[in-house]
Write an enzyme that holds these catalytic residues in place. Structure first.
Site, mmCIF file in Angstrom:
data_model
loop_
_atom_site.group_PDB
_atom_site.id
_atom_site.type_symbol
_atom_site.label_atom_id
_atom_site.label_comp_id
_atom_site.label_asym_id
_atom_site.label_seq_id
_atom_site.Cartn_x
_atom_site.Cartn_y
_atom_site.Cartn_z
ATOM 1 N N GLU A 109 0.820 -1.206 0.071
ATOM 2 C CA GLU A 109 -0.077 -0.029 -0.110
ATOM 3 C C GLU A 109 0.797 1.223 0.102
ATOM 4 O O GLU A 109 0.505 2.256 -0.576
ATOM 5 C CB GLU A 109 -0.980 -0.193 1.172
ATOM 6 C CG GLU A 109 -2.143 -1.032 1.264
ATOM 7 C CD GLU A 109 -3.107 -0.840 0.161
ATOM 8 O OE1 GLU A 109 -3.075 0.379 -0.536
ATOM 9 O OE2 GLU A 109 -3.813 -1.806 -0.166
ATOM 10 N N SER A 380 -40.552 -31.357 46.341
ATOM 11 C CA SER A 380 -39.670 -31.758 47.593
ATOM 12 C C SER A 380 -38.394 -31.194 47.690
ATOM 13 O O SER A 380 -37.772 -31.244 48.889
ATOM 14 C CB SER A 380 -39.778 -33.339 47.755
ATOM 15 O OG SER A 380 -40.834 -34.064 47.950
#
Length: 699
Positions: A109, A380
């Protein structure tokens, strides 16, 4: 004469110097004025340029709204989930990006990035020559700074106005930032395709790793994508992506960044790409992720936009190993073709950390989190809260006895009656104590206990343990008839496991913004809500649930460590809530629409609990429950509840809070010696022989 004539003739052929100079003077004056004007113009231009640069230097750059992807992390620092509003971006410092990617990006680049001042004049000249040669725009010359200015502040329209602004912003960027800062901004801003902005997000997307960990081959592949993500993405066109990767590697070799051998080796490397759309944990813990978002936004006040775009990091308590064990246990615990649902929530009782959460069997088809559903009767499994109340209030001890037989209870000053039944109408038809009642889940004993201690006291205890679901002070509450959530049950049992110390369930440890500043920090204030000795006595009693004859005995072989817990079964719901010293876990199974459970379906909670507990703790050595001060164990006669003497046919070692043990002896002879349990070594001796054998075998 001839000589004089010759001189005169020569004078006649040339004009005098004065005359010739006068003719040139106007031209010279014009040239002089031109140079003066040019000098002034140059000076004015320099002053103007300096003034313009000074103006740019003192002008603030436009505000750029760069959204960043926020992350949710588990207890080990792995990325659990990400939040982003269209742009998946995770900004990182330059040192957190592989040097290979830095060099590959510069090579393709902007090779002169560290030499120019924002504009590469040599590059521009080269681009002009190439474009003239081909009579079209074949090569561009934008530097990284120019690209950054365009991406941060401008559109990509091709106008002179945009180009002028780009140049202006390029100069300002070079003035305000160092080269490394510009490169870091660029690598965190650039688009890499498929919704990934910046090197970190791209690295995670394509290779499932951090940008710091990228290899040379991976870096060269990534560096080529921003040129044209639709053209160079390896997901869309692998040939184009590989061709560009080779160009970048060759350019790096020519620039001396790498050797030719390294370039060739990287070009030949076969890359392992992540499946597109996959996440770090392949979508693990979806119900927990939803819960975290709810807590962050609705409870802690984190702004939705900040969560989606602010790059914040949420550090959670989720244990990935425990979560995998939970998901696997639920998946294997219920047949694939069944419509039955399940929920599992697991909390570390020592600190309240939520370690695992499964809110259902299929998140994709139904996102309802059953962990927080307050529509399920615990049955329970609620009884331990009742028995803890009785122990804490001093109303009962482990050898308090009631007769297990069909019984009609009256309450509300005799105006109402209640006639509970045992499961399958099975009764001992004899007196039983608290350990026997818990192990066999005797309903008659539970209601007798409720009538003895009072329902208001039980509700008060439930609130202390963290249960805030509505309850009414009636005898049926003893059998868990008022709905609670699995979350509440796991939290309540966790308090018992922690010796009566309640730590508020915690899912988020801290939240940091994109700069690492702490937005929220969890703070714990554990409270002793139940006496430690009474909590331990209840733990000892609940270990019997997994003994021979207990309702959880069917899974005892799968449990290789001390476990306390309680089963619970109603027509529509089945539970197992239990704990080890490290984990308190609630498992619920049932149907969303209240369909009755078959006997086989009701038995699926316990195996899920056992499989999860062992797998989640497979790396943790088995531990006995810590024994607090003030505990004593004595041999008792199970039939009478009295101290056992040498003449008693049956003996059982029972645990009591010191001072509550029986004093009367059954039979003849001296009572067996009591054992004060003050540490783990003494505690080990106080256990029944088969428990000692089991623990010795698993150590």
């Amino acid at each position: 004469m001839n000589k004089q004539g010759s001189r005169q003739q020569g004078v006649k052929g040339r004009l005098p110097f004065r005359i010739r100079a006068e003719r040139w003077m106007p031209l010279l004056r014009r040239v002089k004025r031109l140079f003066v004007f040019a000098g002034w113009a140059a000076a004015i231009a320099c002053i103007a340029a300096f003034g313009f640069l000074f103006y740019l230097h003192n002008q603030a750059l436009p505000a750029s709204s760069i959204s960043q992807t926020s992350q949710m992390l588990d207890l080990q620092g792995n990325v659990l989930d990400t939040f982003h509003a269209g742009e998946n971006r995770q900004s990182v410092p330059l040192q957190a990006i592989s040097s290979h990617l830095l060099e590959a990006t510069l090579a393709i680049e902007d090779q002169r990035f560290y030499d120019h001042l924002g504009f590469d004049m040599k590059g521009m000249a080269r681009a002009v020559l190439v474009n003239v040669e081909h009579l079209k725009a074949k090569q561009g010359a934008s530097t990284l700074t120019q690209q950054l200015a365009r991406n941060l502040y401008l559109t990509h329209e091709r106008t002179w106005k945009r180009k002028f602004k780009e140049a202006m912003y390029t100069i300002q960027l070079e003035m305000h930032y160092s080269k490394d800062e510009i490169l870091a901004l660029y690598l965190n801003q650039i688009y890499y395709g498929h919704g990934a902005y910046g090197a970190e997000a791209a690295s995670q997307l394509y290779f499932g790793k951090h940008a710091k960990e990228l290899s040379l081959a991976e870096s060269a592949m990534l560096a080529g994508i921003p040129k044209g993500p639709k053209y160079y993405s390896p997901y869309l066109d692998m040939k184009n992506a590989k061709d560009r990767q080779k160009v970048i590697l060759q350019t790096m070799a020519e620039q001396g960044m790498i050797t030719q051998a390294e370039a060739d080796g990287a070009a030949a490397e076969i890359l392992k790409l992540q499946p597109l759309g996959s996440s770090t944990l392949d979508g693990a813990a979806p119900y927990f992720r939803d819960y975290i978002r709810y807590i962050a936004v609705d409870k802690l006040g984190i702004d939705e936009q900040l969560l989606s775009e602010g790059g914040i990091r949420i550090y959670t308590t989720l244990d990935p190993d425990a979560q995998r064990a939970a998901e696997e246990a639920v998946a294997k615990g219920i047949p694939a073709n069944s419509e039955q649902q399940a929920a599992l929530i697991s909390i570390d009782p020592r600190n309240g950390y939520i370690k695992a959460m499964v809110g259902g069997r299929d998140y994709k088809s139904n996102q309802f989190n059953r962990v927080f559903a307050k529509t399920r009767q615990p049955g329970s499994s609620f009884k331990p809260i009742l028995y803890l109340t009785a122990l804490q209030e001093g109303a009962m001890t482990p050898v308090s006895r009631y007769k297990s037989e069909p019984t009609i209870f009256t309450y509300d000053e005799g105006r109402k009656t209640y006639a509970p039944k045992n499961y399958n109408d099975k009764y001992a038809n004899d007196y039983i104590d608290m350990r026997q009642a818990i192990a066999s889940s005797d309903n008659i004993y539970a209601v007798n206990t409720m009538m003895t201690v009072g329902p208001d006291k039980v509700i008060e205890m439930a609130r202390k343990l963290g249960i805030d679901s509505p309850m009414k002070p009636v005898p049926s509450m003893a059998l868990g008839t008022f709905p609670v959530s699995p979350f509440e049950m796991a939290s309540a049992f966790g308090t018992i496991a922690a010796g009566g110390v309640r730590a508020e369930p915690t899912a988020i440890l801290r939240i940091e913004d994109s700069k690492g500043e702490v937005l929220y920090q969890a703070s714990q204030s554990p409270q002793q809500v139940v006496d430690a000795a009474h909590a331990y006595v209840l733990t000892s009693l609940m270990e019997s649930v997994f003994d021979i004859g207990g309702t959880g005995s069917r899974v005892s072989a799968a449990l290789k460590r001390p476990v306390a817990g309680k089963t619970g079964t109603t027509a529509n719901d089945a539970w197992l809530v239990g704990y080890t010293p490290e984990l308190s876990t609630a498992v619920w199974v049932g149907y969303d629409k209240g369909r009755n459970l078959t006997k086989a379906e009701a038995h699926r909670a316990a195996p899920i609990f056992a499989a999860y507990t062992e797998n989640a703790l497979k790396a943790v050595p088995p531990k006995i429950f810590a024994i607090p001060d003030g505990i004593v164990s004595v041999y008792i006669d199970p039939k009478s509840g009295k101290l056992a003497s040498s003449s008693c046919a049956d003996k059982r070692l029972e645990t009591f809070v010191a001072g509550t043990q029986p004093t009367e002896t059954c039979g003849d002879g001296e009572p067996a010696a009591s054992i004060e349990e003050k540490d783990g070594a003494t505690a080990e001796k106080s256990q029944s022989w088969w428990k000692q054998l089991k623990r010795w075998w698993t150590d």
